[in-house]
Motif scaffolding. Structure first.
Motif, PDB file in Angstrom:
ATOM      1  N   GLU A 141       0.823  -1.205   0.000  1.00 54.52           N
ATOM      2  CA  GLU A 141       0.000   0.000   0.000  1.00 54.52           C
ATOM      3  C   GLU A 141       0.859   1.259   0.000  1.00 54.52           C
ATOM      4  OE1 GLU A 141      -2.155  -3.422   1.058  1.00 54.52           O
ATOM      5  OE2 GLU A 141      -0.388  -2.583   2.063  1.00 54.52           O
ATOM      6  N   LYS A 142       1.903   1.272   0.829  1.00 55.58           N
ATOM      7  CA  LYS A 142       2.793   2.429   0.896  1.00 55.58           C
ATOM      8  C   LYS A 142       3.492   2.637  -0.434  1.00 55.58           C
ATOM      9  CE  LYS A 142       4.897   5.745   3.132  1.00 55.58           C
ATOM     10  NZ  LYS A 142       4.143   6.937   3.594  1.00 55.58           N
ATOM     11  N   ALA A 143       3.921   1.526  -1.056  1.00 52.15           N
ATOM     12  CA  ALA A 143       4.600   1.624  -2.349  1.00 52.15           C
ATOM     13  C   ALA A 143       3.676   2.234  -3.397  1.00 52.15           C
ATOM     14  CB  ALA A 143       5.067   0.235  -2.785  1.00 52.15           C
ATOM     15  N   LYS A 144       2.395   1.842  -3.388  1.00 48.79           N
ATOM     16  CA  LYS A 144       1.430   2.368  -4.366  1.00 48.79           C
ATOM     17  C   LYS A 144       1.160   3.853  -4.125  1.00 48.79           C
ATOM     18  CE  LYS A 144      -0.965  -1.968  -5.420  1.00 48.79           C
ATOM     19  NZ  LYS A 144      -2.234  -2.733  -5.326  1.00 48.79           N
ATOM     20  N   GLU A 145       1.116   4.261  -2.868  1.00 56.78           N
ATOM     21  CA  GLU A 145       0.923   5.682  -2.540  1.00 56.78           C
ATOM     22  C   GLU A 145       2.069   6.524  -3.092  1.00 56.78           C
ATOM     23  OE1 GLU A 145       0.485   6.294   1.614  1.00 56.78           O
ATOM     24  OE2 GLU A 145      -1.195   4.893   1.830  1.00 56.78           O
ATOM     25  N   ILE A 146       3.298   6.028  -2.893  1.00 55.30           N
ATOM     26  CA  ILE A 146       4.479   6.764  -3.365  1.00 55.30           C
ATOM     27  C   ILE A 146       4.506   6.793  -4.883  1.00 55.30           C
ATOM     28  CG2 ILE A 146       7.002   6.798  -3.383  1.00 55.30           C
ATOM     29  CD1 ILE A 146       6.871   5.339  -0.643  1.00 55.30           C
ATOM     30  N   LEU A 147       4.142   5.676  -5.522  1.00 48.83           N
ATOM     31  CA  LEU A 147       4.106   5.607  -6.984  1.00 48.83           C
ATOM     32  C   LEU A 147       3.140   6.644  -7.542  1.00 48.83           C
ATOM     33  CD1 LEU A 147       4.940   4.224  -9.621  1.00 48.83           C
ATOM     34  CD2 LEU A 147       3.116   2.544  -9.228  1.00 48.83           C
ATOM     35  N   ALA A 148       1.996   6.791  -6.895  1.00 44.89           N
ATOM     36  CA  ALA A 148       1.001   7.769  -7.348  1.00 44.89           C
ATOM     37  C   ALA A 148       1.555   9.186  -7.247  1.00 44.89           C
ATOM     38  CB  ALA A 148      -0.276   7.629  -6.519  1.00 44.89           C
ATOM     39  N   LYS A 149       2.290   9.475  -6.178  1.00 46.94           N
ATOM     40  CA  LYS A 149       2.883  10.801  -6.009  1.00 46.94           C
ATOM     41  C   LYS A 149       3.896  11.102  -7.120  1.00 46.94           C
ATOM     42  CE  LYS A 149       2.532  10.871  -0.920  1.00 46.94           C
ATOM     43  NZ  LYS A 149       1.696  12.097  -0.761  1.00 46.94           N
ATOM     44  N   ILE A 150       4.686  10.069  -7.497  1.00 49.24           N
ATOM     45  CA  ILE A 150       5.712  10.255  -8.531  1.00 49.24           C
ATOM     46  C   ILE A 150       5.058  10.435  -9.893  1.00 49.24           C
ATOM     47  CG2 ILE A 150       7.642   9.146  -9.726  1.00 49.24           C
ATOM     48  CD1 ILE A 150       8.273   7.703  -7.073  1.00 49.24           C
ATOM     49  N   GLU A 151       4.074   9.589 -10.204  1.00 48.38           N
ATOM     50  CA  GLU A 151       3.430   9.630 -11.525  1.00 48.38           C
ATOM     51  C   GLU A 151       2.602  10.899 -11.717  1.00 48.38           C
ATOM     52  OE1 GLU A 151       3.012   4.913 -12.705  1.00 48.38           O
ATOM     53  OE2 GLU A 151       1.353   5.875 -11.634  1.00 48.38           O
ATOM     54  N   SER A 152       2.106  11.448 -10.634  1.00 46.44           N
ATOM     55  CA  SER A 152       1.319  12.686 -10.737  1.00 46.44           C
ATOM     56  C   SER A 152       2.202  13.921 -10.824  1.00 46.44           C
ATOM     57  CB  SER A 152       0.391  12.811  -9.527  1.00 46.44           C
ATOM     58  OG  SER A 152       1.152  13.046  -8.335  1.00 46.44           O
ATOM     59  N   GLY A 153       3.500  13.740 -10.558  1.00 49.44           N
ATOM     60  CA  GLY A 153       4.420  14.868 -10.584  1.00 49.44           C
ATOM     61  C   GLY A 153       4.521  15.587  -9.254  1.00 49.44           C
ATOM     62  N   GLU A 154       3.824  15.058  -8.247  1.00 43.04           N
ATOM     63  CA  GLU A 154       3.859  15.684  -6.913  1.00 43.04           C
ATOM     64  C   GLU A 154       5.261  15.623  -6.303  1.00 43.04           C
ATOM     65  OE1 GLU A 154       1.919  14.989  -2.477  1.00 43.04           O
ATOM     66  OE2 GLU A 154       0.881  14.184  -4.231  1.00 43.04           O
ATOM     67  N   MET A 155       5.975  14.530  -6.580  1.00 43.18           N
ATOM     68  CA  MET A 155       7.345  14.356  -6.080  1.00 43.18           C
ATOM     69  C   MET A 155       8.198  13.730  -7.168  1.00 43.18           C
ATOM     70  SD  MET A 155       6.897  12.805  -2.212  1.00 43.18           S
ATOM     71  CE  MET A 155       8.571  13.266  -1.716  1.00 43.18           C
ATOM     72  N   SER A 156       9.479  14.077  -7.166  1.00 41.15           N
ATOM     73  CA  SER A 156      10.404  13.392  -8.070  1.00 41.15           C
ATOM     74  C   SER A 156      10.775  12.050  -7.461  1.00 41.15           C
ATOM     75  CB  SER A 156      11.675  14.224  -8.273  1.00 41.15           C
ATOM     76  OG  SER A 156      12.447  14.258  -7.066  1.00 41.15           O
ATOM     77  N   GLN A 163      12.203 -10.378  -0.607  1.00 43.58           N
ATOM     78  CA  GLN A 163      12.328 -10.714   0.816  1.00 43.58           C
ATOM     79  C   GLN A 163      12.558  -9.476   1.680  1.00 43.58           C
ATOM     80  OE1 GLN A 163      15.989 -12.926  -0.336  1.00 43.58           O
ATOM     81  NE2 GLN A 163      16.837 -12.157   1.582  1.00 43.58           N
ATOM     82  N   PHE A 164      12.948  -8.365   1.058  1.00 40.29           N
ATOM     83  CA  PHE A 164      13.251  -7.148   1.808  1.00 40.29           C
ATOM     84  C   PHE A 164      12.052  -6.221   1.957  1.00 40.29           C
ATOM     85  CE2 PHE A 164      17.283  -8.417  -0.266  1.00 40.29           C
ATOM     86  CZ  PHE A 164      18.004  -8.716   0.868  1.00 40.29           C
ATOM     87  N   GLY A 165      11.037  -6.433   1.124  1.00 39.18           N
ATOM     88  CA  GLY A 165       9.876  -5.560   1.164  1.00 39.18           C
ATOM     89  C   GLY A 165       9.340  -5.319  -0.235  1.00 39.18           C
ATOM     90  N   PHE A 166       8.826  -4.098  -0.456  1.00 38.41           N
ATOM     91  CA  PHE A 166       8.227  -3.747  -1.749  1.00 38.41           C
ATOM     92  C   PHE A 166       9.043  -2.624  -2.394  1.00 38.41           C
ATOM     93  CE2 PHE A 166       4.995  -5.879   0.618  1.00 38.41           C
ATOM     94  CZ  PHE A 166       4.304  -6.641  -0.330  1.00 38.41           C
ATOM     95  N   HIS A 167       9.385  -2.813  -3.661  1.00 39.91           N
ATOM     96  CA  HIS A 167      10.264  -1.888  -4.375  1.00 39.91           C
ATOM     97  C   HIS A 167       9.521  -1.162  -5.490  1.00 39.91           C
ATOM     98  CE1 HIS A 167      13.910  -4.154  -2.854  1.00 39.91           C
ATOM     99  NE2 HIS A 167      12.997  -5.114  -2.820  1.00 39.91           N
ATOM    100  N   LEU A 168       9.854   0.102  -5.650  1.00 37.37           N
ATOM    101  CA  LEU A 168       9.571   0.837  -6.883  1.00 37.37           C
ATOM    102  C   LEU A 168      10.914   0.958  -7.594  1.00 37.37           C
ATOM    103  CD1 LEU A 168       7.252   3.695  -5.562  1.00 37.37           C
ATOM    104  CD2 LEU A 168       6.580   1.513  -6.604  1.00 37.37           C
ATOM    105  N   ILE A 169      10.977   0.516  -8.839  1.00 34.98           N
ATOM    106  CA  ILE A 169      12.257   0.442  -9.545  1.00 34.98           C
ATOM    107  C   ILE A 169      12.222   1.339 -10.779  1.00 34.98           C
ATOM    108  CG2 ILE A 169      13.937  -1.098 -10.640  1.00 34.98           C
ATOM    109  CD1 ILE A 169      12.527  -3.432  -9.199  1.00 34.98           C
ATOM    110  N   ARG A 170      13.296   2.078 -10.971  1.00 29.66           N
ATOM    111  CA  ARG A 170      13.465   2.858 -12.201  1.00 29.66           C
ATOM    112  C   ARG A 170      14.762   2.425 -12.870  1.00 29.66           C
ATOM    113  NH1 ARG A 170      14.656   8.994 -11.437  1.00 29.66           N
ATOM    114  NH2 ARG A 170      16.746   8.123 -11.181  1.00 29.66           N
ATOM    115  N   LEU A 171      14.666   2.049 -14.139  1.00 30.21           N
ATOM    116  CA  LEU A 171      15.873   1.650 -14.868  1.00 30.21           C
ATOM    117  C   LEU A 171      16.529   2.891 -15.453  1.00 30.21           C
ATOM    118  CD1 LEU A 171      17.467  -0.904 -15.660  1.00 30.21           C
ATOM    119  CD2 LEU A 171      16.381  -0.746 -17.889  1.00 30.21           C
ATOM    120  N   ASP A 172      17.758   3.136 -15.099  1.00 28.46           N
ATOM    121  CA  ASP A 172      18.461   4.350 -15.510  1.00 28.46           C
ATOM    122  C   ASP A 172      19.356   4.150 -16.721  1.00 28.46           C
ATOM    123  OD1 ASP A 172      17.336   5.751 -13.332  1.00 28.46           O
ATOM    124  OD2 ASP A 172      18.890   4.984 -12.004  1.00 28.46           O
ATOM    125  N   LYS A 173      19.897   2.931 -16.888  1.00 23.51           N
ATOM    126  CA  LYS A 173      20.856   2.720 -17.967  1.00 23.51           C
ATOM    127  C   LYS A 173      21.006   1.230 -18.257  1.00 23.51           C
ATOM    128  CE  LYS A 173      25.643   3.991 -19.179  1.00 23.51           C
ATOM    129  NZ  LYS A 173      26.906   4.565 -18.660  1.00 23.51           N
TER     130      LYS A 173
END
Length: 252
Positions: free
Chosen positions: A128-143, A194-204
């Motif tokens: 749930e926390k990961a989805k909340e943060i994802l929404a903030k990033i996709e909306s442009g609210e946070m980088s 095993q560590f939790g829930f990740h939001l991943i961005r591929l940079d290169k």
């Protein structure tokens, strides 16, 4: 004055110098760093003094004539002479640069740098926390970087989630699979590990590519030298078994 020859202690007429302490320090290998200070060097000096005291008293008490000592001495002499013999004949084993280059050219397909990627992530405890943060990033609210610094529980958060460059198999399977499937700039998640829930961005992405001879020359030379030494050792053992026949009838 040569500091290496500086006398630090005299035990029964035997001088212990700065060079003796430095030699002992070097022989400590990885532990040398913890003794490379005034307190550590003093401890080494005390140890050298103690050894000299023990040696002198052992000689005074004629322990060199002890039968048990003589037996142990013969064992040590055998071990030392055997090791010296092997080291001495292996010195002559060399690998020429042209042989190293020839091996590289004939096995070029083996020398390929693996595919790597560079990625950033945000790690949190719940989906749930990961989805909340994802929404903030996709909306442009946070980088992504600001979100990583604000919410990620991974130490990489201080770098905006940047994990740097890594190859296949260096991350946990779920994370690894996602990274190598993604396109540059893609944001994916939540990905559970095993560590939790990740939001991943591929940079290169860095494609697999051949490495040059100079890149691997040193490592390859050592590898081929080790192989040559092993062959030389086995050849020498075969010769010695002919010269000194071995009865191998015993069963372990």
């Amino acid at each position: 004055m040569d500091t290496q020859n500086k006398v630090l202690a005299v035990v029964g007429g035997k001088a212990i110098t700065e060079a003796d302490v430095q030699r002992t320090l070097m022989n400590l290998g990885q532990r040398a760093q913890q003794y490379n200070n005034p307190q550590g060097k003093q401890a080494i000096l005390d140890q050298l003094i103690n050894k000299e005291l023990i040696f002198m008293d052992a000689k005074k008490n004629l322990l060199e004539m002890d039968a048990e000592y003589k037996t142990e001495l013969e064992k040590l002499k055998k071990e030392l002479l055997s090791n010296f013999y092997v080291e001495k004949f292996l010195r002559d084993v060399k690998v020429k640069d042209e042989d190293v280059k020839k091996y590289f050219d004939e096995h070029a397909e083996e020398f390929v740098a693996e595919e790597t990627v560079s990625a950033s992530h945000i790690l949190v405890e719940t989906e749930e926390k990961a989805k909340e943060i994802l929404a903030k990033i996709e909306s442009g609210e946070m980088s992504f970087e600001d979100a990583a610094k604000a919410f990620s529980t991974c130490p990489s958060s201080q770098r905006g989630g940047d994990l740097g460059e890594f190859g296949k198999g260096q991350m946990v399977p779920e994370f690894d699979k996602a990274c190598f499937e993604m396109e540059i700039g893609e944001l994916r998640g939540p990905v559970q590990t095993q560590f939790g829930f990740h939001l991943i961005r591929l940079d290169k992405k860095n494609e697999a590519k051949p490495v040059t001879f100079e890149d691997v020359k040193g490592e390859l030379s050592q590898h081929l030298l080790a192989e040559a030494q092993q062959k030389a050792y086995q050849s020498k053992m075969n010769q010695l078994r002919i010269l000194y026949p071995v009865d191998h009838s015993g069963i372990l």
